[in-house]
Design a protein around this motif. Structure first.
Motif, short mmCIF file in Angstrom:
data_model
loop_
_atom_site.label_atom_id
_atom_site.label_comp_id
_atom_site.label_asym_id
_atom_site.label_seq_id
_atom_site.Cartn_x
_atom_site.Cartn_y
_atom_site.Cartn_z
N GLN A 46 0.83 -1.21 0.00
CA GLN A 46 0.00 0.00 0.00
C GLN A 46 0.86 1.26 0.00
O GLN A 46 1.97 1.26 0.47
CB GLN A 46 -0.98 -0.01 1.18
N LYS A 47 0.29 2.32 -0.53
CA LYS A 47 1.01 3.59 -0.62
C LYS A 47 0.46 4.64 0.35
O LYS A 47 1.02 5.72 0.47
CB LYS A 47 0.93 4.15 -2.04
N ALA A 48 -0.65 4.35 1.00
CA ALA A 48 -1.23 5.31 1.94
C ALA A 48 -0.40 5.35 3.22
O ALA A 48 0.12 4.33 3.65
CB ALA A 48 -2.68 4.92 2.26
N PRO A 49 -0.27 6.52 3.84
CA PRO A 49 0.53 6.61 5.06
C PRO A 49 -0.16 5.98 6.27
O PRO A 49 0.50 5.69 7.26
CB PRO A 49 0.69 8.11 5.27
N VAL A 50 -1.48 5.74 6.18
CA VAL A 50 -2.23 5.25 7.32
C VAL A 50 -3.19 4.15 6.86
O VAL A 50 -3.84 4.29 5.82
CB VAL A 50 -3.05 6.38 7.97
N ILE A 51 -3.27 3.08 7.63
CA ILE A 51 -4.29 2.05 7.43
C ILE A 51 -5.18 2.07 8.66
O ILE A 51 -4.69 1.94 9.78
CB ILE A 51 -3.69 0.65 7.26
N VAL A 52 -6.47 2.25 8.45
CA VAL A 52 -7.43 2.31 9.55
C VAL A 52 -8.22 1.01 9.57
O VAL A 52 -8.69 0.54 8.53
CB VAL A 52 -8.39 3.50 9.37
N LEU A 53 -8.37 0.44 10.75
CA LEU A 53 -9.22 -0.73 10.89
C LEU A 53 -9.99 -0.62 12.19
O LEU A 53 -9.63 0.14 13.08
CB LEU A 53 -8.43 -2.03 10.82
N GLU A 54 -11.06 -1.38 12.24
CA GLU A 54 -11.90 -1.37 13.44
C GLU A 54 -12.09 -2.80 13.91
O GLU A 54 -12.14 -3.72 13.10
CB GLU A 54 -13.27 -0.77 13.13
N THR A 55 -12.18 -2.98 15.21
CA THR A 55 -12.48 -4.28 15.78
C THR A 55 -13.17 -4.09 17.11
O THR A 55 -13.00 -3.06 17.76
CB THR A 55 -11.20 -5.14 15.96
N GLN A 56 -13.95 -5.08 17.49
CA GLN A 56 -14.61 -5.04 18.79
C GLN A 56 -14.05 -6.08 19.74
O GLN A 56 -14.47 -6.16 20.89
CB GLN A 56 -16.12 -5.26 18.63
N LEU A 57 -13.13 -6.90 19.29
CA LEU A 57 -12.61 -7.98 20.11
C LEU A 57 -11.21 -7.66 20.65
O LEU A 57 -10.32 -7.30 19.89
CB LEU A 57 -12.54 -9.28 19.30
N ALA A 58 -11.04 -7.80 21.95
CA ALA A 58 -9.75 -7.50 22.58
C ALA A 58 -8.63 -8.36 21.99
O ALA A 58 -7.51 -7.89 21.81
CB ALA A 58 -9.84 -7.71 24.08
N ARG A 59 -8.92 -9.62 21.67
CA ARG A 59 -7.86 -10.49 21.11
C ARG A 59 -7.38 -9.96 19.76
O ARG A 59 -6.22 -10.11 19.40
CB ARG A 59 -8.33 -11.93 21.01
N ASN A 60 -8.27 -9.31 19.01
CA ASN A 60 -7.85 -8.72 17.74
C ASN A 60 -6.95 -7.52 17.96
O ASN A 60 -6.00 -7.31 17.19
CB ASN A 60 -9.07 -8.32 16.92
N VAL A 61 -7.21 -6.75 18.99
CA VAL A 61 -6.35 -5.60 19.30
C VAL A 61 -4.93 -6.09 19.56
O VAL A 61 -3.96 -5.52 19.06
CB VAL A 61 -6.91 -4.79 20.49
N ALA A 62 -4.78 -7.15 20.33
CA ALA A 62 -3.46 -7.71 20.61
C ALA A 62 -2.78 -8.18 19.32
O ALA A 62 -1.59 -7.93 19.10
CB ALA A 62 -3.58 -8.86 21.60
N PHE A 63 -3.54 -8.84 18.46
CA PHE A 63 -2.99 -9.33 17.18
C PHE A 63 -2.51 -8.17 16.33
O PHE A 63 -1.38 -8.17 15.84
CB PHE A 63 -4.06 -10.14 16.44
N TYR A 64 -3.36 -7.16 16.14
CA TYR A 64 -2.98 -6.02 15.30
C TYR A 64 -1.84 -5.22 15.91
O TYR A 64 -0.99 -4.69 15.19
CB TYR A 64 -4.19 -5.12 15.03
N SER A 65 -1.77 -5.14 17.21
CA SER A 65 -0.68 -4.42 17.88
C SER A 65 0.67 -5.06 17.55
O SER A 65 1.66 -4.36 17.36
CB SER A 65 -0.90 -4.40 19.39
#
Length: 74
Positions: A46-65
């Motif tokens: 990707q060429k965009a400076p920012v990728i935005v995503l949304e999640t409602q699950l805490a386990r996903n936050v850990a994964f994306y972090s």
């Protein structure tokens, strides 16, 4: 409301961001690095400076972090 939220959180960068809507890996295949490899490829390509995503699950936050994402709003 989503546009207002984007403006509040991202400011001017919102016009240059990608919005990642969904990453799905079959439950039987999770934990094998498939999702991480797919996201790493997208982040490299990707060429965009920012990728935005949304999640409602805490386990996903850990994964994306682990991949370098950070929480902007809870």
């Amino acid at each position: 409301w989503l546009d207002r939220l984007d403006e509040e959180v991202l400011g001017a960068e919102r016009r240059q961001c990608w919005r990642l809507l969904r990453v799905c890996v079959a439950p039987s295949q999770q934990g094998k690095g498939i999702g991480s490899a797919c996201l790493a490829a997208v982040m490299h390509w990707q060429k965009a400076p920012v990728i935005v995503l949304e999640t409602q699950l805490a386990r996903n936050v850990a994964f994306y972090s682990k991949l370098g994402f950070r929480t902007l709003l809870e």
